[in-house]
Scaffold this motif. Structure first.
Motif, PDB file in Angstrom:
ATOM      1  N   ASP A  34       1.068  -1.162  -0.067  1.00 39.96           N
ATOM      2  CA  ASP A  34      -0.457  -0.519  -0.040  1.00 39.96           C
ATOM      3  C   ASP A  34       1.003   1.119  -0.577  1.00 39.96           C
ATOM      4  O   ASP A  34       1.401   1.663   1.095  1.00 39.96           O
ATOM      5  N   ALA A  35       1.165   1.909  -1.259  1.00 37.03           N
ATOM      6  CA  ALA A  35       2.137   3.020  -1.492  1.00 37.03           C
ATOM      7  C   ALA A  35       1.372   4.267  -0.816  1.00 37.03           C
ATOM      8  O   ALA A  35       2.739   5.023  -0.747  1.00 37.03           O
ATOM      9  N   THR A  36       0.311   4.128  -0.753  1.00 37.71           N
ATOM     10  CA  THR A  36       0.234   5.711   0.329  1.00 37.71           C
ATOM     11  C   THR A  36      -1.236   5.402   1.101  1.00 37.71           C
ATOM     12  O   THR A  36      -2.590   4.976   1.092  1.00 37.71           O
ATOM     13  N   PHE A  37      -0.560   5.205   2.880  1.00 38.27           N
ATOM     14  CA  PHE A  37      -0.762   4.765   3.867  1.00 38.27           C
ATOM     15  C   PHE A  37      -2.700   5.531   4.020  1.00 38.27           C
ATOM     16  O   PHE A  37      -3.753   4.970   4.708  1.00 38.27           O
ATOM     17  N   GLY A  38      -2.356   6.580   3.804  1.00 40.32           N
ATOM     18  CA  GLY A  38      -3.179   7.514   4.696  1.00 40.32           C
ATOM     19  C   GLY A  38      -3.732   7.373   5.784  1.00 40.32           C
ATOM     20  O   GLY A  38      -2.875   7.731   6.591  1.00 40.32           O
ATOM     21  N   ARG A  39      -4.606   7.091   6.375  1.00 39.45           N
ATOM     22  CA  ARG A  39      -5.406   6.676   7.617  1.00 39.45           C
ATOM     23  C   ARG A  39      -5.537   4.976   7.175  1.00 39.45           C
ATOM     24  O   ARG A  39      -6.170   4.906   8.309  1.00 39.45           O
ATOM     25  N   GLY A  40      -5.118   3.959   6.442  1.00 38.11           N
ATOM     26  CA  GLY A  40      -4.954   2.804   6.525  1.00 38.11           C
ATOM     27  C   GLY A  40      -6.177   2.349   6.081  1.00 38.11           C
ATOM     28  O   GLY A  40      -6.841   1.232   6.446  1.00 38.11           O
ATOM     29  N   GLY A  41      -7.338   2.463   5.738  1.00 32.85           N
ATOM     30  CA  GLY A  41      -8.555   1.800   4.949  1.00 32.85           C
ATOM     31  C   GLY A  41      -8.322   0.710   4.447  1.00 32.85           C
ATOM     32  O   GLY A  41      -8.734  -0.318   4.506  1.00 32.85           O
ATOM     33  N   HIS A  42      -7.908   1.153   3.201  1.00 38.17           N
ATOM     34  CA  HIS A  42      -7.214   0.499   1.942  1.00 38.17           C
ATOM     35  C   HIS A  42      -6.581  -1.052   3.164  1.00 38.17           C
ATOM     36  O   HIS A  42      -6.279  -2.352   3.045  1.00 38.17           O
ATOM     37  N   ALA A  43      -5.513  -0.387   4.011  1.00 34.49           N
ATOM     38  CA  ALA A  43      -4.367  -1.804   4.860  1.00 34.49           C
ATOM     39  C   ALA A  43      -5.549  -2.754   5.608  1.00 34.49           C
ATOM     40  O   ALA A  43      -4.810  -3.762   5.855  1.00 34.49           O
ATOM     41  N   HIS A  44      -6.545  -2.030   6.027  1.00 35.12           N
ATOM     42  CA  HIS A  44      -6.850  -2.152   7.377  1.00 35.12           C
ATOM     43  C   HIS A  44      -8.080  -3.523   6.247  1.00 35.12           C
ATOM     44  O   HIS A  44      -7.692  -4.787   6.455  1.00 35.12           O
ATOM     45  N   LYS A  61       3.976   9.651   2.743  1.00 36.81           N
ATOM     46  CA  LYS A  61       5.303  10.778   2.980  1.00 36.81           C
ATOM     47  C   LYS A  61       5.073  11.779   4.032  1.00 36.81           C
ATOM     48  O   LYS A  61       5.811  12.232   4.881  1.00 36.81           O
ATOM     49  N   ASP A  62       3.437  11.686   4.872  1.00 36.06           N
ATOM     50  CA  ASP A  62       3.244  11.785   6.362  1.00 36.06           C
ATOM     51  C   ASP A  62       3.990  11.168   7.818  1.00 36.06           C
ATOM     52  O   ASP A  62       3.153  10.546   7.354  1.00 36.06           O
ATOM     53  N   PRO A  63       4.530  12.424   8.329  1.00 39.49           N
ATOM     54  CA  PRO A  63       4.794  11.565   9.400  1.00 39.49           C
ATOM     55  C   PRO A  63       3.824  11.445  10.319  1.00 39.49           C
ATOM     56  O   PRO A  63       3.926  10.201  10.779  1.00 39.49           O
ATOM     57  N   GLU A  64       3.054  12.051   9.964  1.00 38.08           N
ATOM     58  CA  GLU A  64       1.794  11.581  11.609  1.00 38.08           C
ATOM     59  C   GLU A  64       0.743  10.136  10.262  1.00 38.08           C
ATOM     60  O   GLU A  64       0.188   9.481  11.544  1.00 38.08           O
ATOM     61  N   ILE A  81       5.944  -1.045   7.833  1.00 40.23           N
ATOM     62  CA  ILE A  81       5.807   0.508   7.610  1.00 40.23           C
ATOM     63  C   ILE A  81       6.460   1.879   7.729  1.00 40.23           C
ATOM     64  O   ILE A  81       7.953   1.123   8.482  1.00 40.23           O
ATOM     65  N   GLN A  82       6.922   2.679   5.705  1.00 41.35           N
ATOM     66  CA  GLN A  82       7.785   2.911   5.702  1.00 41.35           C
ATOM     67  C   GLN A  82       6.949   3.823   5.572  1.00 41.35           C
ATOM     68  O   GLN A  82       6.999   4.940   4.782  1.00 41.35           O
ATOM     69  N   HIS A  83       8.210   5.579   6.433  1.00 44.05           N
ATOM     70  CA  HIS A  83       8.262   6.867   6.262  1.00 44.05           C
ATOM     71  C   HIS A  83       8.853   7.309   5.127  1.00 44.05           C
ATOM     72  O   HIS A  83      10.046   7.002   4.727  1.00 44.05           O
ATOM     73  N   GLY A  84       8.524   7.558   3.509  1.00 46.70           N
ATOM     74  CA  GLY A  84       8.822   7.756   2.245  1.00 46.70           C
ATOM     75  C   GLY A  84       8.159   8.423   1.104  1.00 46.70           C
ATOM     76  O   GLY A  84       6.755   7.847   1.828  1.00 46.70           O
ATOM     77  N   THR A  85       8.674   8.323   0.029  1.00 44.43           N
ATOM     78  CA  THR A  85       7.848   8.955  -1.175  1.00 44.43           C
ATOM     79  C   THR A  85       8.163   7.156  -2.414  1.00 44.43           C
ATOM     80  O   THR A  85       8.780   6.603  -1.512  1.00 44.43           O
ATOM     81  N   PHE A  86       6.959   7.435  -3.283  1.00 40.73           N
ATOM     82  CA  PHE A  86       7.439   6.129  -4.006  1.00 40.73           C
ATOM     83  C   PHE A  86       8.389   5.825  -5.167  1.00 40.73           C
ATOM     84  O   PHE A  86       8.563   4.999  -4.588  1.00 40.73           O
ATOM     85  N   ALA A  87       9.497   6.985  -4.162  1.00 41.74           N
ATOM     86  CA  ALA A  87      10.979   6.362  -4.502  1.00 41.74           C
ATOM     87  C   ALA A  87      11.582   5.704  -4.249  1.00 41.74           C
ATOM     88  O   ALA A  87      13.429   4.933  -4.133  1.00 41.74           O
ATOM     89  N   GLY A  88      11.047   5.439  -3.151  1.00 41.74           N
ATOM     90  CA  GLY A  88      11.703   4.845  -2.014  1.00 41.74           C
ATOM     91  C   GLY A  88      11.299   3.374  -2.300  1.00 41.74           C
ATOM     92  O   GLY A  88      11.188   2.183  -1.394  1.00 41.74           O
ATOM     93  N   LEU A  89      10.668   2.893  -3.276  1.00 41.71           N
ATOM     94  CA  LEU A  89       9.983   1.651  -2.837  1.00 41.71           C
ATOM     95  C   LEU A  89      10.745   0.140  -3.739  1.00 41.71           C
ATOM     96  O   LEU A  89      10.398  -0.376  -3.095  1.00 41.71           O
ATOM     97  N   ARG A 134       2.957  20.620   2.564  1.00 40.83           N
ATOM     98  CA  ARG A 134       4.262  19.710   2.568  1.00 40.83           C
ATOM     99  C   ARG A 134       3.325  18.378   3.212  1.00 40.83           C
ATOM    100  O   ARG A 134       2.568  18.497   4.451  1.00 40.83           O
ATOM    101  N   MET A 135       3.322  16.900   2.191  1.00 42.96           N
ATOM    102  CA  MET A 135       2.937  16.438   2.710  1.00 42.96           C
ATOM    103  C   MET A 135       3.531  15.565   3.636  1.00 42.96           C
ATOM    104  O   MET A 135       3.475  15.126   4.526  1.00 42.96           O
ATOM    105  N   ASP A 136       5.057  15.932   3.348  1.00 41.06           N
ATOM    106  CA  ASP A 136       6.199  15.786   4.924  1.00 41.06           C
ATOM    107  C   ASP A 136       6.454  16.997   5.207  1.00 41.06           C
ATOM    108  O   ASP A 136       7.547  17.420   4.635  1.00 41.06           O
ATOM    109  N   TYR A 137       6.033  16.919   6.498  1.00 35.88           N
ATOM    110  CA  TYR A 137       6.549  19.021   7.116  1.00 35.88           C
ATOM    111  C   TYR A 137       7.140  18.513   8.003  1.00 35.88           C
ATOM    112  O   TYR A 137       8.088  20.185   8.755  1.00 35.88           O
TER     113      TYR A 137
END
Length: 315
Positions: A34-44, A61-64, A81-89, A134-137
């Protein structure tokens, strides 16, 4: 549809959830991203389909979002889970020695509801707050600093390219003139400047396209997406699925063109003695683009512009 959390966690409406789960074709012992976790709806929902030996790698990207994931799934060892952008996939998957073994990847693009709803994140012109975007503040230049230094012509080009703003030159000029009088540091300031630059408007708020364009530029969203899609092809297994949910035409066009190129390859010059059938195909698109139905849009208005595209790696 909504993905229900326990009382400690807010309910999150994951867009096109049923369609995502169906088209990922999840294997209980499979490996998914799940390359964009968000608040985990898809991940769950993905974790609900996985057995004890399945694995879900998540990124954001978002630390929160990352902190939320670590708390929400603290005791679930199947989630990494990893903090980072798609470039780190590719790097994330390589560190676990799983390159070429991933069974499915989901990209859910755009801004998450928590980001939009928090005025201090600066994504919405509907809420007065700090002009950040910023998505990653935790790193990089915020929107206020970006606006303070960008050249007028370059700003106009960004508004046109990323926002498809017809009045891009007029808006850029208005922003530059305003920043000469005083720093632009809040969403309300910027929205008011844009609104005055486009006095005769109907329908969408006149700041909609400009806010989108600035957000995309500040976060380098399209560059990250291109990198992520390319790396997805590297880490997917044969038969692995690639799913992408986009929310505006620029993203969707990029995804559509990427999948078409992966399926069809480069266009051959006329006259070459090579037929299309002779090409070795390593990817195919699956079905047509999927959009939310009326019922989902009624439950979650932010789903109305979502488009899901699906592909499968063949070789």
């Amino acid at each position: 549809m909504a993905c229900r959390m326990n009382e400690k966690f807010n309910e999150h409406q994951a867009v096109l959830l049923a369609e995502v789960i169906e088209n990922l074709a999840i294997k209980p012992d499979g490996i998914y991203v799940d390359a964009t976790f968000g608040r985990g709806g898809h991940a769950h929902a993905i974790l609900q389909q996985l057995g004890p030996h399945g694995r879900l790698f998540a990124m954001d990207k978002d630390p929160e979002a990352v902190n939320y994931a670590r708390e929400r799934f603290l005791h679930d060892e199947r989630l990494i889970i990893q903090h980072g952008t798609f470039a780190g996939l590719a790097g994330l998957i390589a560190r676990h020695h799983l390159t070429g073994k991933v069974n499915g990847i989901l990209f859910d693009l755009g801004v998450s509801s928590p980001q939009l709803d928090d005025p201090d994140r600066g994504f919405s012109f509907m809420r007065a707050g700090k002009l950040d975007m910023r998505m990653d503040y935790s790193r990089g230049q915020d929107a206020a600093a970006w606006i303070a230094t960008i050249d007028e012509k370059e700003l106009a080009d960004v508004l046109w390219k990323y926002g498809e703003e017809r009045a891009s030159r007029r808006v850029a000029r208005a922003i530059v003139e305003a920043r000469e009088m005083a720093p632009i540091t809040t969403t309300a300031q910027l929205a008011d400047i844009i609104k005055k630059a486009i006095p005769a408007w109907k329908g969408k708020h006149p700041a909609t396209r400009s806010f989108q364009a600035i957000r995309i530029a500040v976060n380098q969203e399209l560059e990250d997406l291109e990198s992520g899609l390319e790396q997805a092809m590297e880490v997917l297994d044969t038969g692995g699925r690639l799913l992408v949910i986009s929310f505006h035409s620029l993203e969707d066009r990029l995804v559509k063109q990427f999948m078409r190129h992966e399926e069809c390859g480069d266009d051959l010059p006329a006259g070459l003695p090579v037929k299309h059938a002779a090409k070795v195909l390593h990817f195919k698109r699956r079905g047509r683009a999927i959009k939310p139905g009326d019922k989902e849009i009624a439950l979650n208005a932010r789903a109305r512009s979502a488009i899901l595209r699906i592909g499968e790696k063949l070789l």
